[in-house]
Design a protein around this motif. Structure first.
Motif: not given
Length: 341
Positions: A225-234
């Protein structure tokens, strides 16, 4: 007086027989291509490259071959694959270059390009997610909409989401709750929708703090249930729990091993490793659950294991790894064969 029989089929028979002939047998493969190289224990193995249906042993039917003899071949290949998903025998590849989604049905031996009803294009399909009932969700950033391809359907339909999207990109689906997660890149948020399209919550806002985003792009939700987010410009990957609470982050801007420059797809395998595709570094990097680099592979090029602006990634339950190698116009397939570390 006897009528003359049509001779079209008889004239075409030699051509059809030639088309049916087996392709030349490829030479026996050499040693498997693995990473890291010996003497280190191998962790990742190259499996194959997918460019068109024949690469998945999907052959053209008799009528299709006859049509191509009469009207010319229509050999549909990947043009600019951006996202990929494997639904257990059916492979989907989102491809703005063909303005649609390739569907390779290996079980039925069928291939087609899926678009909207009446053949209307999907001008910019960039995100895919598998639903819990055999459906596939498609994000089109140009149309600012999310579409769904129902199980067995031949065209996508618009998903009635009760919120305006500015630039939908990455998607993730939670089978336990039926919620759909949508990365709205231009809004610097991740939107969470219920089964009926109602907006459940929004994650984040623009910023550099924990749980904030600067152009989030692609998403992945693991079995826990973990959500991974590509935080592009960070220049980082952020991780959230099932309730949407911030858990952790890793990554920094750079061009060395373990750095992130223009990271795209993110996914996890059955052992909890985190895979990050980086378009600018032309690389696939594997991290542990704490964000420590375990292995990197790739360089700019067109050989197996090399990339040119790769984008999306998908990993199956048996740790088969699909990478959308966008500007090489292919999907590369790998498999994790190492241990738990």
């Amino acid at each position: 007086m006897h009528k003359r029989r049509p001779v079209v089929i008889s004239l075409l028979l030699p051509l059809l027989l030639a088309a049916c002939a087996s392709a030349p047998v490829a030479p026996p493969p050499g040693p498997p291509l693995v990473w890291p190289a010996a003497p280190d224990a191998p962790r990742v193995q190259f499996v194959r490259t997918i460019v068109r249906a024949e690469d998945l042993d999907i052959r053209k039917g008799l009528m299709q071959r006859l049509s191509e003899v009469l009207f010319g071949a229509n050999d549909q290949r990947l043009v600019r694959p951006m996202a990929v998903a494997d639904a257990g025998g059916v492979l989907y590849v989102a491809d703005p270059g063909v303005r649609g989604v390739h569907r390779f049905d290996r079980q039925a031996g069928h291939y087609e390009i899926v678009r909207r009803a009446d053949g209307l294009a999907l001008p910019s399909p960039v995100g895919l997610a598998l639903g819990g009932g055999g459906e596939v969700y498609v994000a089109d950033s140009s149309l600012r909409k999310v579409f769904v391809l129902a199980h067995g359907a031949s065209a996508v339909t618009e998903l009635p989401l009760q919120a305006e999207l500015r630039q939908p990109t990455g998607l993730a689906f939670d089978s336990a709750t039926g919620r759909l997660f949508v990365a709205d890149t231009a809004a610097h948020q991740v939107l969470v929708f219920e089964r009926d399209g109602r907006l459940a919550t929004r994650l984040g806002r623009r910023g550099e703090g924990a749980g904030e985003f600067n152009f989030p792009t692609l998403l992945w939700r693991d079995a826990a249930g973990l959500l991974y987010v590509t935080d592009a410009l960070n220049f980082r990957v952020q991780v959230f729990d099932a309730a949407g609470r911030f858990v952790s982050q890793f990554g920094r801007l750079g061009n060395g091993s373990g750095d992130l420059a223009r990271h795209k797809g993110v996914a996890t395998d059955s052992r909890g490793h985190i895979y990050v595709v980086d378009g600018l570094l032309h690389a696939l990097q594997i991290f542990d659950s704490r964000g420590r680099l375990l292995l990197g592979l790739g360089a700019q090029g067109s050989e197996p294991g090399e990339f040119w602006l790769p984008a999306g990634i998908f990993i199956t339950a048996d740790d088969t790894i699909y990478v959308a190698d966008a500007y090489n116009r292919r999907v590369q397939v790998f498999r994790y064969i190492g241990g738990a570390t």
